[in-house]
Design a protein around this motif. Structure first.
Motif, PDB file in Angstrom:
ATOM      1  N   ILE A 186      51.834 -15.622 -33.560  1.00  0.00           N
ATOM      2  CA  ILE A 186      51.530 -16.140 -32.610  1.00  0.00           C
ATOM      3  C   ILE A 186      51.158 -15.292 -31.593  1.00  0.00           C
ATOM      4  O   ILE A 186      49.871 -15.707 -30.920  1.00  0.00           O
ATOM      5  N   GLU A 187      51.498 -14.634 -30.950  1.00  0.00           N
ATOM      6  CA  GLU A 187      51.003 -13.749 -29.802  1.00  0.00           C
ATOM      7  C   GLU A 187      50.150 -12.960 -30.135  1.00  0.00           C
ATOM      8  O   GLU A 187      48.851 -12.589 -29.296  1.00  0.00           O
ATOM      9  N   LYS A 188      49.470 -12.564 -31.399  1.00  0.00           N
ATOM     10  CA  LYS A 188      48.475 -12.312 -32.164  1.00  0.00           C
ATOM     11  C   LYS A 188      47.526 -12.657 -32.186  1.00  0.00           C
ATOM     12  O   LYS A 188      46.217 -12.302 -31.346  1.00  0.00           O
ATOM     13  N   LYS A 189      47.261 -13.867 -32.864  1.00  0.00           N
ATOM     14  CA  LYS A 189      46.282 -14.381 -33.007  1.00  0.00           C
ATOM     15  C   LYS A 189      45.942 -15.346 -31.509  1.00  0.00           C
ATOM     16  O   LYS A 189      44.713 -15.558 -30.913  1.00  0.00           O
ATOM     17  N   SER A 190      46.592 -15.756 -30.090  1.00  0.00           N
ATOM     18  CA  SER A 190      46.654 -16.253 -29.331  1.00  0.00           C
ATOM     19  C   SER A 190      45.201 -14.815 -27.951  1.00  0.00           C
ATOM     20  O   SER A 190      45.513 -15.706 -27.558  1.00  0.00           O
ATOM     21  N   LYS A 191      44.963 -14.033 -28.821  1.00  0.00           N
ATOM     22  CA  LYS A 191      44.260 -12.483 -28.344  1.00  0.00           C
ATOM     23  C   LYS A 191      43.209 -13.160 -28.484  1.00  0.00           C
ATOM     24  O   LYS A 191      41.820 -11.925 -27.930  1.00  0.00           O
ATOM     25  N   PRO A 269      45.471 -22.420 -32.989  1.00  0.00           N
ATOM     26  CA  PRO A 269      44.956 -23.176 -32.419  1.00  0.00           C
ATOM     27  C   PRO A 269      46.266 -22.802 -30.785  1.00  0.00           C
ATOM     28  O   PRO A 269      45.919 -22.709 -29.795  1.00  0.00           O
ATOM     29  N   TYR A 270      46.307 -21.454 -30.929  1.00  0.00           N
ATOM     30  CA  TYR A 270      47.403 -20.455 -30.182  1.00  0.00           C
ATOM     31  C   TYR A 270      46.212 -19.492 -28.829  1.00  0.00           C
ATOM     32  O   TYR A 270      46.489 -19.425 -28.361  1.00  0.00           O
TER      33      TYR A 270
END
Length: 371
Positions: A186-191, A269-270
């Motif tokens: 999630i953290e990776k995709k949010s960037k 979506p993140y």
């Protein structure tokens, strides 16, 4: 190495599918040989799973013609396909057979011979007992008897467990295991880069979910109509697709809600959630609330209606505002956030610490103990 069979009706789409993906992709490939069974073939969505995962489907040959005769033939063929599939699975010597969803999926897996069988329940039966007709209309004991065939029936929250006992009965094998959530992914995709840009100076609310009546998006839009009348400075992004999409677009158009954007179903979506000041959940009911917990992982505080399953792991002193489960409750919650900018600073500062209960590794380990 244990052979595990997991059945669901879809490979990709909603919260159950997301939970299955996170589970399957993160349990040990050294210890488990995993096969996913679906009613229909779905080659397109296999890309979301590890390369070592195997796939099966019940679907066999069916007639494409759509008249009364061929529909009757297809009904017979479907029964034959199910019989063939069950026979094949019973000779496959699975160590664990899992129904990852309630209803017909649970009913099918209850017929499979395995050393151990597990079933998952994601629904608040008090609010939406959608599975009752899967076991025969008027057969109120059918679902309970089906649950008793499993070694464990896993509820995704304590409130879900209580709802099963109240509505269906207690099969004496219920347990609670929280859904795994891949906080690292999630953290990776949010960037990742985001094309959609938020309006400068406006408070941004984001919500993610299927566009269905359960999610309460019509009452959320009605809330926005009231906020716009009072000239509040904000915008709302709605991420997801579903049967209410056309109706929601009509409400937005007819009421000139130019600060509301329907962004559709997003593979990631993140990166949109990360942009938000607040994540908002307007749901009428939630058994677990995956998107809510994902927003907390991203450091985005939550405004949510009071759904017991969704609120179970929330801390109002650290990460969330819980409001009355009504349109008026949503309105008051959004006004509270918009009227007090210091409130956002307070939650943003508190939410940085991620509880151990949210960690993927810990939740996966608790599920693996059932195998």
């Amino acid at each position: 190495m244990k052979k595990i069979l997991i059945m669901n009706d879809l490979l990709y789409g909603g919260g159950v599918e997301k939970m299955m993906m996170d589970l399957v992709n993160n349990i040990s490939s050294k210890n488990y040989d995993i096969t996913i069974l679906t009613p229909n073939k779905d080659r397109f969505n296999r890309k979301y799973y590890r390369n070592d995962i195997k796939f099966m489907s019940i679907q066999g040959y069916l007639f494409k013609e759509n008249n009364m005769f061929f529909r009757a033939c297809n009904k017979i063929l479907k029964k034959i396909n199910r019989f063939i599939c069950i026979s094949k699975l019973n000779y496959s010597n699975f160590d664990v057979a899992i129904a990852i969803k309630e209803g017909r999926i649970m009913k099918f897996i209850s017929q499979i011979k395995a050393k151990k069988s597990l079933a998952w329940i994601h629904t608040d039966y008090e609010v939406f007992h959608w599975t009752k007709n899967s076991f025969g209309i008027g057969n109120k004991f059918g679902e309970l008897e089906c649950m008793k065939k499993f070694d464990k029936v896993v509820c995704v929250s304590e409130s879900t467990k209580k709802s099963v006992i109240k509505i269906v009965g207690n099969p004496q094998n219920l347990c609670v295991k929280y859904n795994p959530i891949n906080e690292i992914e999630i953290e990776k995709k949010s960037k990742e880069y985001i094309v959609e840009k938020r309006s400068s100076g406006k408070t941004l609310f984001v919500t993610v979910g299927r566009l269905t009546s359960q999610k309460g998006y019509k009452r959320l839009l009605n809330t926005c109509i009231e906020l716009n009348k009072e000239q509040y400075n904000y915008e709302l992004w709605i991420i997801g697709s579903g049967e209410e999409e056309l109706e929601l677009r009509k409400i937005i158009e007819e009421n000139n809600l130019n600060n509301i954007k329907l962004l559709g179903l997003q593979e990631n979506p993140y990166k949109y959630m990360k942009e938000a000041d607040w994540f908002i959940c307007s749901s009428i009911w939630e058994s677990f609330g995956i998107a809510i917990q994902e927003s907390i992982i991203l450091g985005v505080p939550v405004i949510t209606t009071n759904c017991p399953g969704a609120c179970e792991l929330l801390d109002t002193s650290v990460n969330s505002i819980i409001v009355e489960n009504s349109q008026d409750g949503i309105l008051k919650g959004m006004k509270k956030a918009l009227n007090n900018s210091d409130l956002l600073k307070f939650y943003k500062g508190k939410i940085k610490y991620l509880s151990e209960d949210f960690k993927l590794e810990k939740r996966i380990k608790r599920i693996e103990e059932l195998f």
